[in-house]
Structure formats: C-alpha cells, structure tokens
Design an enzyme around this catalytic site. Structure first.
Site, PDB file in Angstrom:
ATOM      1  N   TYR A 127      -2.157  -1.300  10.501  1.00  0.00           N
ATOM      2  CA  TYR A 127      -2.234  -1.663   9.082  1.00  0.00           C
ATOM      3  C   TYR A 127      -1.031  -1.105   8.319  1.00  0.00           C
ATOM      4  CZ  TYR A 127      -3.969  -1.586   4.225  1.00  0.00           C
ATOM      5  OH  TYR A 127      -4.109  -1.737   2.867  1.00  0.00           O
TER       6      TYR A 127
ATOM      7  N   SER B 180       0.849  -1.192   0.000  1.00  0.00           N
ATOM      8  CA  SER B 180       0.000   0.000   0.000  1.00  0.00           C
ATOM      9  C   SER B 180       0.880   1.236   0.000  1.00  0.00           C
ATOM     10  CB  SER B 180      -0.896   0.009   1.240  1.00  0.00           C
ATOM     11  OG  SER B 180      -1.549   1.254   1.412  1.00  0.00           O
TER      12      SER B 180
END
Length: 298
Positions: free
Chosen positions: A204, A191
């Site tokens: 995360y 990401s």
C-alpha cells in the site's frame, strides 16, 4: 462537562460514553459504512454555501463512504453535480446519493471495479451522457492489506493493491482527459505513508509513493492545457477501510502517534479537496497537501 476525543477522533461532552468501543467487524474491504456502529463523520456543522464549484461536474472514486463521501458532500454544498464510482457497497452509495440530492445537487452512483480499464471508460462516457461534461476528477478509491510479515505478501495481493490504487488512476485519468478543459482539476488521494511508509502496509505504501510521483509528473504534462493536477495526503482517518483491513488491537490506537493524538474524521479533509478543485487554487500545480495532524511531520 469535559470535552475529550475518543479513539476514533470525535469529541463527546458525555463523560459516561466510553472512550473505547467494541471492535468493528467488516467481512471484507473496502468495508460497509452502514454497518459501522461508530459511523465516520462525513460533514462538519452546517455553514453557509459559497458556490465555489457552482455548475461543475465531478467524478469521485470511492465516493460512497469515508473520505470520498465527505468530499462528495463538500462539493455538493459548493454547487457541483457528482458521479460517485464505487465497488459494491450499494447501501452506502445510496446514502451518499440521497444526501447529495437533499443538498440540491444531482448524483449518479456507478458500481464496478476501477481496476478494470473498461469500467473506467464507462465512467467517463456515462458522465458525459448524463451531465454533458467533466470538470473535476478525484482519484480516491484504494485498498490496503495489513500484513506484518513482508514474505507473506502474495503476488495476488501485490497485483490487486497496485491495480486498484495506481493502475485505476492511470485508466480513469486517461478516459476522462479528452473531456477536460482549461480550468479543470485532477485531485489524487495519496497518503502520509507515500512519504514515510509503514511496515505492515508495504505494498500500500508503495502505491501511495507511486501516486506522489504520478501527480507531479502528470501535473507537468497537463499544465500547458490549463489542467491542474494535485494531491491530498491524509494521515490516519476513520473510514470503513480501517476496520475492514486492520485488526481491532491495531486500529484502536491509529493516529495516536501524531501530535494531535487522534484520527481525523473524513470531513476534516474535505476542505483541502474543495480548495484544490476551485479557482482558489488556480496557481497550485503538482502539490501534495498533507492533512495528517502533524503525523510524522511529513
């Protein structure tokens, strides 16, 4: 009529369609695509098949919906047969299977928890039994938990996030590796947050940073065997995980801090995975391809 993007990044030529939609409700993550009123766009407009992955067998985690589904469709159009590993979103997985079969390829859905090492071994073993080989592994599945206060991140949440997002990649890669041959490819979904972080997704973000390092280290380890390891780093993308983990007042504006001023649709990322899985990327090793609309210029 004027073409304009709505909050979910998809363009409409109908002026009367509102830009803002009613909030989506998802009872739990990773979310159910079939329940979404504004469905993510998993395929681009029709185009000629090119056969870049003809005869290949790919395992895709989280392949039932979102980015994983778009990758499954793109791989099928290029000639690959698929194993789609997912948690418990059976309706979505069956939709993906039906579409892959419509495209003329085989698809084996497998439900289970990829954080469980035994399930990862089962995926590898059943893929080989069903298809005789494994050529491509896409480690894509993940969870995220919106938490604006760091001190409220529980040990249980931390462990679940790491078990699902990074431990699973270790387990499944280890299980699949004995079946990979020179020319095989491993692609990890990281990401933009693995580089820049996000204050409401700290655990995360940490797992995505770990995936970045894992990708580069594993690439160095496996290239002598002819196995290429790379990653794709999406920016804000409209998938079921978003309404399953963010409050509506947050996710409706996600992506507007990027120069492109919108979310991505899943199909807009799929081409990067096709590239990394195919011989087109035969000299690409240990790279992280950012597909993020210029988000943070990462």
């Amino acid at each position: 009529m004027k073409i304009k993007p709505n909050v979910f990044g998809y363009k409409t030529d109908c002026e009367h369609i509102p830009i803002h939609y009613l909030p989506e409700y998802q009872p739990q993550q990773p979310g159910l695509e079939y329940m979404m009123k504004q469905r993510p766009v998993s395929e681009p407009p029709p185009c000629d098949r090119k056969g870049k992955l003809e005869g290949k067998v790919a395992v895709i985690t989280g392949g039932d919906s979102g980015i994983g589904r778009a990758v499954a469709y793109a791989f099928a159009k290029e000639g690959a047969d698929l194993v789609v590993a997912y948690y418990n979103e059976h309706v979505d997985a069956n939709e993906t299977k039906a579409r892959v079969e419509q495209l003329g390829r085989r698809c084996l859905p497998m439900a289970g928890d990829i954080g469980d090492e035994a399930f990862c071994r089962q995926i590898a073993e059943q893929t080989v039994r069903e298809f005789g080989k494994i050529d491509i592994l896409v480690n894509n599945a993940a969870v995220q938990f919106y938490q604006p206060h760091f001190e409220n991140i529980s040990s249980e949440q931390l462990e679940l996030t790491f078990r699902t997002n990074i431990f699973s990649i270790f387990h499944l890669t280890k299980a699949v590796l004995p079946h990979l041959k020179p020319g095989s490819a491993i692609i990890n979904t990281t990401s933009v947050l693995g580089t820049v972080g996000l204050d409401v997704l700290i655990d995360y973000s940490a797992t995505k940073g770990a995936i970045n390092a894992f990708t580069r280290a594993l690439a160095a380890s496996l290239i002598s065997r002819g196995i290429r390891v790379n990653a794709v780093a999406p920016g804000a993308t409209w998938t079921p995980l978003v309404p399953a983990s963010f409050p509506p007042e947050e996710y409706e504006s996600i992506g507007y801090d990027s120069p492109i001023k919108r979310n991505a649709q899943p199909f807009e990322l799929a081409g990067a995975y096709v590239y990394l899985a195919s011989d087109d990327a035969s000299y690409v090793v240990g790279e992280i391809i950012n597909v993020n609309g210029g988000q943070y210029f990462a």
